[in-house]
Scaffold this motif. Sequence first.
Motif, PDB file in Angstrom:
ATOM      1  N   ALA A  79       0.838  -1.206   0.000  1.00 35.35           N
ATOM      2  CA  ALA A  79       0.000   0.000   0.000  1.00 35.35           C
ATOM      3  C   ALA A  79       0.872   1.255   0.000  1.00 35.35           C
ATOM      4  O   ALA A  79       2.063   1.217   0.325  1.00 35.35           O
ATOM      5  N   ALA A  80       0.257   2.373  -0.348  1.00 35.69           N
ATOM      6  CA  ALA A  80       0.975   3.653  -0.305  1.00 35.69           C
ATOM      7  C   ALA A  80       1.419   3.939   1.128  1.00 35.69           C
ATOM      8  O   ALA A  80       0.620   3.806   2.058  1.00 35.69           O
ATOM      9  N   PRO A  81       2.681   4.327   1.326  1.00 33.93           N
ATOM     10  CA  PRO A  81       3.192   4.579   2.681  1.00 33.93           C
ATOM     11  C   PRO A  81       2.801   5.965   3.190  1.00 33.93           C
ATOM     12  O   PRO A  81       3.664   6.805   3.491  1.00 33.93           O
ATOM     13  N   ASP A  82       1.490   6.193   3.286  1.00 34.80           N
ATOM     14  CA  ASP A  82       1.003   7.523   3.656  1.00 34.80           C
ATOM     15  C   ASP A  82       0.279   7.547   4.997  1.00 34.80           C
ATOM     16  O   ASP A  82      -0.268   8.578   5.394  1.00 34.80           O
ATOM     17  N   GLY A  83       0.265   6.399   5.686  1.00 33.56           N
ATOM     18  CA  GLY A  83      -0.377   6.348   6.998  1.00 33.56           C
ATOM     19  C   GLY A  83      -1.865   6.073   6.972  1.00 33.56           C
ATOM     20  O   GLY A  83      -2.499   6.025   8.029  1.00 33.56           O
TER      21      GLY A  83
END
Length: 320
Positions: A79-83
């Motif tokens: 997944a996108a590492p954006d929290g």
Amino acid sequence: MTRILAAAFALLAAFSSAVAADYPSRPVTLIVAFTPGGPSDVLARIVGRQLEKILGQTFVIDNRPGGAGNIAAETVAHAAPDGYTLLMGNNGLLATNQSLFRKLNFDAERDFAPISLIGSQPNILVVNPKLGIASMGELIAYAKADPGKLNYANSGFGAAAHLSAELFKSEAKVDIVSVSYKGAAPALQDLIASHVQLMFATSASVIGFLKAGTLRPLAVTTLKRFSLMPDLPTVAELGLPGFDATTWHGLVAPAGTRRDIIETLNRATVQALADPDTVRQLHDLGVEVGSSTPEEFAAYIRSEIPKWAAVVKASGAQVE
């Protein structure tokens, strides 16, 4: 040039602070690797509700059962590492599966950013009371007298319920048959209905049934007695010295997630786990609460991988 660089770094620092201050600005998805109603799902919902209060955003529970948890873990790892996509991990997803499966599309140490440990619990050896067995010694004697007659439920291949039972088979030298389910809830339903006779279930999943007398506890799988059930002996005490199989849960994000976001989530998790009502709810489930720093959780995961590799090897269980 030096002044320009200094100004650029100051601007970047200000931007980073602004990003951290703005997180989270939309709902966060918390992925659970098992079916609704199981221990990981219940934990996620209790902790998620408290995180919502602290961070002011909705935490959406997304159940992704199957593949011994690997489907959920892979989803978060990529997944996108954006929290905004997190995983309610446990010892299976973040430790056991590294040795249980010959090929995985994620690496527990490389692909995740640990946030905090949530808590731990023993697995409890339980039987259906209709079986007429009141002790672990009686269970072993029965299994040796009738090899292959007893069936045990496991909540998924490679899960703690499975490996605890396989280790028990090896240590006790008994022949009991595994029946796999997609989660603790359906496994326990069949145990209560007498379709299977025993299970090594997490305390969170069975404590309600134990209080109601629907299931009978025989032993806990930790080296020390469980603080919430101090009268219940350990497997080690009852004749299998050194037997230890503990289930733990913790939050992780995709690797590469900004450090300030990880710190925000860690502070919120530590605060959530210090809340008396949250502690009470988790204790009612049989969970011993324990938060950590991201670094402590990372070190714990690193230590658990070889430990569970030894259990996998002893059990002879491995998936191509």
